[in-house]
Motif scaffolding. Structure first.
Motif, mmCIF file in Angstrom:
data_model
loop_
_atom_site.group_PDB
_atom_site.id
_atom_site.type_symbol
_atom_site.label_atom_id
_atom_site.label_comp_id
_atom_site.label_asym_id
_atom_site.label_seq_id
_atom_site.Cartn_x
_atom_site.Cartn_y
_atom_site.Cartn_z
ATOM 1 N N LYS A 323 -1.730 -4.880 3.914
ATOM 2 C CA LYS A 323 -2.970 -4.635 4.632
ATOM 3 C C LYS A 323 -3.632 -5.948 5.016
ATOM 4 N N MET A 324 -4.429 -5.874 6.075
ATOM 5 C CA MET A 324 -5.257 -7.012 6.490
ATOM 6 C C MET A 324 -6.716 -6.625 6.308
ATOM 7 N N VAL A 325 -7.498 -7.523 5.723
ATOM 8 C CA VAL A 325 -8.935 -7.312 5.619
ATOM 9 C C VAL A 325 -9.633 -8.576 6.093
ATOM 10 N N SER A 326 -10.716 -8.406 6.828
ATOM 11 C CA SER A 326 -11.473 -9.557 7.313
ATOM 12 C C SER A 326 -12.959 -9.331 7.088
ATOM 13 N N PHE A 327 -13.664 -10.433 6.856
ATOM 14 C CA PHE A 327 -15.101 -10.406 6.573
ATOM 15 C C PHE A 327 -15.786 -11.489 7.382
ATOM 16 N N VAL A 328 -17.059 -11.264 7.643
ATOM 17 C CA VAL A 328 -17.839 -12.218 8.434
ATOM 18 C C VAL A 328 -19.157 -12.516 7.728
ATOM 19 N N LYS A 329 -19.507 -13.794 7.728
ATOM 20 C CA LYS A 329 -20.861 -14.216 7.337
ATOM 21 C C LYS A 329 -21.519 -14.833 8.551
#
Length: 329
Positions: A323-329
């Motif tokens: 799986k790919m997971v991405s987050f943003v700040k």
């Protein structure tokens, strides 16, 4: 008796632990990763990075970080494809690796020197706590499956005594997490919360991207296993001698992505996406990169690379399991 997480921490990260020195990945090693399968894994990430810059979600002056870089292949592949797709960005982007082991830093520096000469300046940090950056794109491949974990079984927690696993009183924190995800049997990762917090504090603006194997749903079974020369041994397999495997083989388990995502949200991040590796790499443009190979190098070169990419995206191979997971700040 010591907690299983302490035992696993020493197994992987002691000065003589499994990850302390360079280990071959691929045919000659204990396991494969997406990076060892095809350069186009890094190429797809590079294409996605360029898209983020083109759309104004990242500036052309962002810092690029890799965490868990091993020899540095992934970051080098990303740089190689940036050079192919948008070479002017190499004048403005800067490249960094977070690596606690000096022995691996040396290997990474040598690889970059051999690959790029003096064209790319690579900077190292020992940990996230030493980073203070205004804006960054951070990538990590298969790191969360290597965080120490606690073993949970019917309300008890795993401990190690003389290389034997015993279950006894569970700690309040591990009990809280296992109850939150309705886990009666399996692994509870230790350190996701601290990692997400340190990552959040290291960057004023941040786009974080990671690939790993696991699911959102808890299986309620043990997934923890030992990899040794491409043989897989469940931790509780009678054939596995824990004392002989200790620090000499890789140990890993499936990521509970619900726990990981919650840890990042609690730290202040916004979840940007969660997808199978198949969907993520297609969305990033990996098939478009293959078409470029066909145009510039011919059908035979295209076919060779397409066969490698098939391993990354085929549902029966790595496409659905990872799986790919991405987050943003």
């Amino acid at each position: 008796m010591v907690r299983f997480s302490e035992f696993m921490q020493k197994w992987l990260y002691d000065s003589d632990g499994y990850y302390a020195n360079f280990k071959a990945i691929g045919k000659e090693g204990d396991f494969y990763t997406a990076v060892s399968v095809s350069k186009f894994f890094g190429g797809a990430i590079a294409k996605h990075l360029i898209m983020l810059i083109n759309e104004g979600k990242l500036s052309k002056n962002a810092e690029i970080f890799e965490i868990g870089a091993h020899q540095g292949y992934l970051l080098a592949d990303i740089i190689e494809f940036i050079y192919t797709l948008k070479p002017n960005l190499l004048k403005t982007l800067s490249f960094n690796i977070i690596e606690p082991f000096e022995s691996l830093q040396k290997v990474q520096k040598e690889y970059f020197k051999n690959s790029f000469g003096d064209l790319i300046k690579l900077k190292h940090y020992g940990s996230l706590k030493g980073v203070k950056s205004k804006e960054a794109f951070v990538v990590a491949n298969e790191i969360f499956d290597a965080f120490p974990c606690e073993l949970v079984f019917k309300g008890d927690m795993g401990y190690i005594e003389n290389y034997n696993i015993k279950f006894s009183k569970i700690s309040d924190n591990v009990k809280k997490i296992s109850e939150k995800y309705y886990m009666e049997k399996g692994e509870v990762a230790v350190g996701y919360e601290e990692f997400a917090f340190d990552l959040y504090n290291a960057f004023e603006r941040c786009y974080f991207l990671s690939f790993d194997y696991g699911d959102l749903e808890v299986r309620n079974d043990f997934s923890i296993r030992v990899y040794q020369k491409h043989n897989i041994y469940p931790l509780f397999d009678e054939e596995l001698e824990l004392k002989n495997a200790y620090k000499k083989s890789d140990i890993t388990y499936d990521v509970n992505f619900s726990h990981l995502i919650d840890a990042f949200k609690e730290a202040g991040f916004e979840k940007e996406a969660y997808k199978t590796q198949l969907v993520a790499l297609i969305d990033f443009g990996i098939t478009e990169l293959l078409e470029v190979v066909k145009e510039k190098k011919g059908f035979n070169a295209y076919l060779r690379e397409a066969n490698k990419v098939k391993t990354l995206i085929h549902p029966a191979m790595m496409g659905e399991r990872f799986k790919m997971v991405s987050f943003v700040k």
